[in-house]
Design an enzyme around this catalytic site. Structure first.
Site, mmCIF file in Angstrom:
data_model
loop_
_atom_site.group_PDB
_atom_site.id
_atom_site.type_symbol
_atom_site.label_atom_id
_atom_site.label_comp_id
_atom_site.label_asym_id
_atom_site.label_seq_id
_atom_site.Cartn_x
_atom_site.Cartn_y
_atom_site.Cartn_z
ATOM 1 N N SER A 77 0.869 -1.255 0.035
ATOM 2 C CA SER A 77 0.082 -0.014 -0.131
ATOM 3 C C SER A 77 0.976 1.311 -0.173
ATOM 4 O O SER A 77 0.346 2.358 -0.234
ATOM 5 C CB SER A 77 -0.886 0.040 1.225
ATOM 6 O OG SER A 77 -2.121 -0.915 0.904
ATOM 7 N N LYS A 80 0.484 3.482 -3.097
ATOM 8 C CA LYS A 80 -0.695 4.348 -3.180
ATOM 9 C C LYS A 80 -0.295 5.821 -3.251
ATOM 10 O O LYS A 80 -0.869 6.645 -3.933
ATOM 11 C CB LYS A 80 -1.605 4.008 -2.237
ATOM 12 C CG LYS A 80 -2.319 2.769 -2.227
ATOM 13 C CD LYS A 80 -3.363 2.403 -1.110
ATOM 14 C CE LYS A 80 -3.924 0.843 -1.418
ATOM 15 N NZ LYS A 80 -4.171 0.195 -0.247
ATOM 16 N N TYR A 204 -2.821 -2.052 -10.574
ATOM 17 C CA TYR A 204 -2.848 -1.735 -9.000
ATOM 18 C C TYR A 204 -1.973 -2.793 -8.108
ATOM 19 O O TYR A 204 -1.100 -2.391 -7.325
ATOM 20 C CB TYR A 204 -4.299 -1.609 -8.434
ATOM 21 C CG TYR A 204 -4.269 -1.729 -6.919
ATOM 22 C CD1 TYR A 204 -3.829 -0.954 -6.263
ATOM 23 C CD2 TYR A 204 -4.769 -2.721 -6.419
ATOM 24 C CE1 TYR A 204 -3.848 -0.763 -4.734
ATOM 25 C CE2 TYR A 204 -4.869 -2.973 -4.859
ATOM 26 C CZ TYR A 204 -4.237 -2.031 -4.138
ATOM 27 O OH TYR A 204 -4.037 -2.306 -2.822
ATOM 28 N N TYR A 256 -4.520 4.102 7.836
ATOM 29 C CA TYR A 256 -5.811 3.518 7.567
ATOM 30 C C TYR A 256 -6.555 3.922 8.954
ATOM 31 O O TYR A 256 -6.464 5.111 9.254
ATOM 32 C CB TYR A 256 -5.622 1.917 7.882
ATOM 33 C CG TYR A 256 -4.633 1.581 6.760
ATOM 34 C CD1 TYR A 256 -5.212 1.662 5.251
ATOM 35 C CD2 TYR A 256 -3.498 1.014 6.875
ATOM 36 C CE1 TYR A 256 -4.739 1.260 4.260
ATOM 37 C CE2 TYR A 256 -2.660 0.450 5.773
ATOM 38 C CZ TYR A 256 -3.091 0.869 4.439
ATOM 39 O OH TYR A 256 -2.383 0.373 3.314
ATOM 40 N N VAL A 274 1.124 -3.565 4.203
ATOM 41 C CA VAL A 274 1.098 -4.956 4.820
ATOM 42 C C VAL A 274 2.506 -5.912 4.637
ATOM 43 O O VAL A 274 2.660 -6.702 5.462
ATOM 44 C CB VAL A 274 0.083 -5.731 4.134
ATOM 45 C CG1 VAL A 274 -1.393 -5.183 4.842
ATOM 46 C CG2 VAL A 274 -0.023 -5.948 2.631
#
Ligand code: DON
Length: 333
Positions: A77, A80, A204, A256, A274
């Site tokens: 992530s 992103k 992605y 998050y 992660v």
């Protein structure tokens, strides 16, 4: 440029920080993530689960490392925020804002709850938002050229020309992508995605599967701390007008559903993945990279959070800290 004496002092402190946190935190770990196998808590920790590194890269090009700083791991992530920066450069702020908001969702990263008032994902740091930004930087029905652009950008941030997608990680992610795939089709049915869902999903997951080291993570962070210019190569990775937008979204949404508590306790923009990477940015000063695969219930690295909190506290780096809180340079020293 700092003197050798200052460099030695930083190295001694970094080494002490590394050793202390290495011996702590194992019992706080909720699980580990494996591409293709998801979250699990192994009976016996393998070498890869025990890896740990802390790296600091300053805006004047100094890099300090401790632990497994060269070990490659998937960005996951953390990619992103870089793709969000690319979407801002390619489409401009208004077009990007029309497709993805900047509001913390308070939900888990794989939530399928959307901002219904504006018919868009809440922010680009949750999976749905990343699918939207990937759609914006993607090519209609062809992944390769867009992947090349993403790799080019990531190479400028790290200064590593050889940065690549790990095809094994990508294939494992693709095999177990039901939830992201479902999210993509749901978004398209609601008019939030325009392109080919399969192509967007693959692009992605390929950006998630790019391998970096902890040292490179710190360099990426230092590039953002340095207004978008990599301090070691002098190459620009992101237009300076977009750095502020990327950092703002990291600050409010990067960790998050722990983002509020992170802003309160650590107080510097950060992004986790992660695999166990955490990247944190101290604008004008420093990039921090931490890698330790043990995750908490939010999917953030346990040691990543603990180390960033301690560095922020000891150096008075919290964005709302008083200048007198700087434990190294302030009057308390
Ligand atoms: O399921 C996904 O989208 C992951 N491969 C990437 C997610 C990620 O790193 C979210 N993290 N905390």
């Amino acid at each position: 440029m700092p003197s050798q004496e200052i460099r030695d002092r930083v190295n001694v402190r970094l080494d002490e920080l590394y050793r202390r946190h290495l011996s702590l935190h194992d019992e706080e770990v909720a699980g580990y993530y494996g591409s293709g196998s998801g979250y699990h808590k192994p009976e016996v920790l393998g070498e890869d689960q025990k890896r740990f590194s802390i790296c600091l890269a300053t805006t004047d090009g100094e890099v300090f490392v401790a632990g497994d700083h060269d070990h490659p791991f998937a960005l996951q992530s953390i990619s992103k925020m870089f793709v969000y920066g690319m979407a801002l450069e390619a489409c401009g702020r208004e077009r990007v804002l029309a497709r993805v908001g900047v509001e913390p969702s308070g939900d888990a990263f794989n939530s399928i709850v959307f901002d219904e008032r504006h018919n868009r994902p809440f922010n680009p740091m949750v999976n749905a938002g990343a699918l939207a930004t990937t759609d914006l930087v993607g090519d209609r029905d062809a992944t390769e050229p867009a992947l090349g652009r993403i790799l080019d950008a990531l190479r400028r941030y790290t200064g590593n020309e050889d940065l690549e997608v790990d095809e094994g990680v990508f294939e494992a992610e693709m095999r177990t992508a039901d939830r992201n795939r479902a999210t993509g089709y749901l978004m398209r049915s609601e008019g939030m995605l325009e392109g080919n869902v399969e192509a967007t999903l693959a692009l992605y997951l390929r950006q998630c599967s790019v391998l970096v080291s902890c040292r490179e993570l710190a360099l990426m962070a230092s590039t953002l701390a340095n207004g978008g210019v990599n301090p070691t190569t002098g190459e620009r990775a992101l237009g300076s007008r977009h750095v502020r937008d990327v950092l703002s979204v990291m600050h409010t949404c990067g960790m998050y559903d722990f983002a509020g508590e992170w802003a309160y306790r650590v107080g510097i923009p950060a992004k986790s993945g992660v695999s166990g990477g955490v990247l944190a940015v101290v604008p004008g000063k420093l990039g921090i990279g931490v890698f330790s695969p043990g995750l908490d219930a939010y999917g953030n690295s346990v040691r990543g959070t603990a180390v960033c909190e301690e560095i922020s506290e000891r150096l008075g780096l919290h964005v709302f800290a008083d200048t007198r809180e700087d434990a190294l340079l302030g009057p308390s020293q």
